[in-house]
Design an enzyme around this catalytic site. Structure first.
Site, PDB file in Angstrom:
ATOM      1  N   CYS A 390       0.839  -1.209   0.000  1.00  6.12           N
ATOM      2  CA  CYS A 390       0.000   0.000   0.000  1.00  6.12           C
ATOM      3  C   CYS A 390       0.870   1.255   0.000  1.00  6.12           C
ATOM      4  CB  CYS A 390      -0.933  -0.013   1.207  1.00  6.12           C
ATOM      5  SG  CYS A 390      -1.830   1.537   1.465  1.00  6.12           S
ATOM      6  N   CYS A 393       0.540   3.395   3.122  1.00  5.77           N
ATOM      7  CA  CYS A 393       1.303   2.865   4.254  1.00  5.77           C
ATOM      8  C   CYS A 393       2.785   3.217   4.099  1.00  5.77           C
ATOM      9  CB  CYS A 393       1.121   1.353   4.356  1.00  5.77           C
ATOM     10  SG  CYS A 393      -0.586   0.803   4.634  1.00  5.77           S
TER      11      CYS A 393
END
Length: 470
Positions: A390, A393
């Site tokens: 991600c 993230c």
């Protein structure tokens, strides 16, 4: 994308040419691309030709009948009989030739090749750089924008500023009024918050764009590789458009130019400042990527620019459909409906782990379950639920690691739990996972974790959250 066609003073197109809804609710055909396709003999060659010019086409002024169940296309295209040898362009080779060219050189080549049959797609954001590059070539150029009806007031004022600054008229394309009426009456003004933005974007943006491109042989976009690494990482500077059709109709009839594909965002802004180019006032309020008002917000420290678009959805959903052909197939197949890549966690793709430091405890499924069951913990915990693939993230990795280092010796434990793949349903059910990343604080004397409510993921904000609850 708020896009509109505009031309330089020598190629100005009157706004009266565009479709308007009459009092009887009949929609008149827009002249952009409103051509009737004449019979064309089918030759044996499958080569794609872009040598035909618009002068070969006869405009059709007849208004199409409305079918109540199907919204008609604003334009139909057909090619006349063409004799003689046709020029065939190898756009793969041209892309290789221009791969390391400057945006100005790419823009000049695009305008030289297509003249009045190419237009710049302008959204009202930093892609104003495209208009400046076109202006610098000294060639006539056209600009178009999609007015969705939901843009910020600042964006509309910016359109007016750009027109006056460059002495051009932007060619605005509007959604079909009957389609918009059906969507709003049936599902309300803000249905996209509940069932995703794709349907609204399809009505307000994709279909108007399709009508606009039917009248062109090529278009110019402000796509950059660094805008969305997960979906735009392989954008070429020029390509045969893989999704939309152009003037000749059929696959291969439209060329897509991306002059700033290889330029980073900070270099675009350095260029705009150096050339004293007017910019949307929303940028000064923290907006980077600008779309419709209900679906755009400022980004915060530690966030990628695309997190300001459709923030209630995850990574895969961060596209509206205008550049669908540039989404990498491997990314699309590895992302599920919420943009959470289960395929990565299942071992179908190798992705390096993140938050990998001795200061951050790596919790297993058993570890996070035990932590969640405890009613009296020896120390409080802050835990990030993440997916290593991600990009959001990854964007907060530095601040989270710094947080862990600052909290060492304070009695607060810092952990991480990889919550994609097989763990995703558990995390959604038991750990309040909505999207990646999700940050939880486990108090010392409570069994219920507290979810971090803010999108601000800089270290100071995270410490303030911890200090308020420890």
């Amino acid at each position: 994308m708020a896009s509109a066609f505009t031309s330089s003073s020598s190629t100005t197109i009157s706004g009266s040419n565009f479709s308007r809804l009459s009092s009887s609710s009949e929609l008149k055909a827009a002249p952009i691309g409103s051509f009737r396709l004449l019979d064309r003999p089918h030759g044996s060659s499958t080569a794609i030709s872009f040598s035909q010019r618009r002068s070969l086409f006869k405009p059709v002024n007849a208004e199409p009948k409305r079918n109540d169940s199907i919204v008609p296309l604003a334009a139909t295209i057909a090619a006349p009989e063409v004799t003689g040898n046709e020029e065939v362009e190898d756009y793969g080779q041209l892309e290789r030739d221009l791969e390391n060219a400057s945006p100005l050189e790419i823009m000049d080549k695009a305008l030289e090749k297509f003249g009045n049959d190419i237009a710049i797609a302008f959204s009202g954001a930093e892609d104003v750089a495209l208009i400046e590059y076109a202006h610098l070539t000294g060639r006539p150029f056209r600009v178009f924008s999609l007015d969705t009806g939901r843009l910020n007031p600042e964006t509309y004022r910016f359109f007016d500023t750009v027109e006056k600054h460059y002495g051009i008229h932007i060619e605005y394309m509007f959604p079909d009024a009957v389609e918009v009426q059906g969507l709003v009456r049936g599902k309300g003004l803000f249905s996209f918050y509940e069932d995703g933005h794709q349907e609204c974007c399809r009505v307000r943006k994709v279909r108007p764009l399709r009508r606009a491109l039917k009248g062109l042989q090529a278009w110019i976009t402000g796509q950059r590789k660094d805008q969305s690494p997960g979906t735009r990482a392989e954008i070429p500077v020029v390509q045969v458009d893989p999704v939309f059709e152009g003037l000749d109709g059929g696959f291969g009839s439209l060329v897509k130019w991306n002059p700033v594909a290889n330029v980073e965002g900070r270099d675009i802004w350095n260029f705009l400042r150096a050339m004293n180019v007017p910019v949307n006032s929303l940028h000064a309020q923290g907006y980077i990527s600008i779309g419709c008002e209900p679906c755009t917000r400022p980004v915060l420290p530690g966030q990628h620019e695309r997190e300001g678009r459709w923030w209630w959805e995850d990574a895969k959903a961060k596209e509206c459909g205008l550049h669908k052909g540039n989404i990498k197939e491997e990314d699309a197949s590895q992302l599920n409906g919420n943009g959470n890549g289960d395929a990565y966690a299942n071992g179908t793709a190798a992705v390096a782990d993140i938050f990998d430091t001795h200061s951050v405890v790596n919790l297993s499924r058993t570890g996070i379950e035990n932590l969640a069951r405890l009613e009296n913990r020896k120390e409080p915990w802050i835990v990030v639920l993440y997916a290593p693939w991600c990009r959001f993230c990854k964007a907060m990795e530095g601040s989270y690691v710094e947080l862990a280092e600052k909290l060492e010796g304070t009695g607060v434990k810092v952990g991480k739990f990889q919550a994609d793949g097989e763990q995703k349903e558990f995390a959604k059910r038991e750990l309040q996972l909505g999207s990646f990343p999700t940050i939880l604080f486990f108090p010392k004397h409570s069994s219920t974790p507290i979810k971090y409510p803010s999108e601000n993921r800089d270290v100071d904000s995270l410490i303030a959250f911890v200090n308020a609850l420890r």
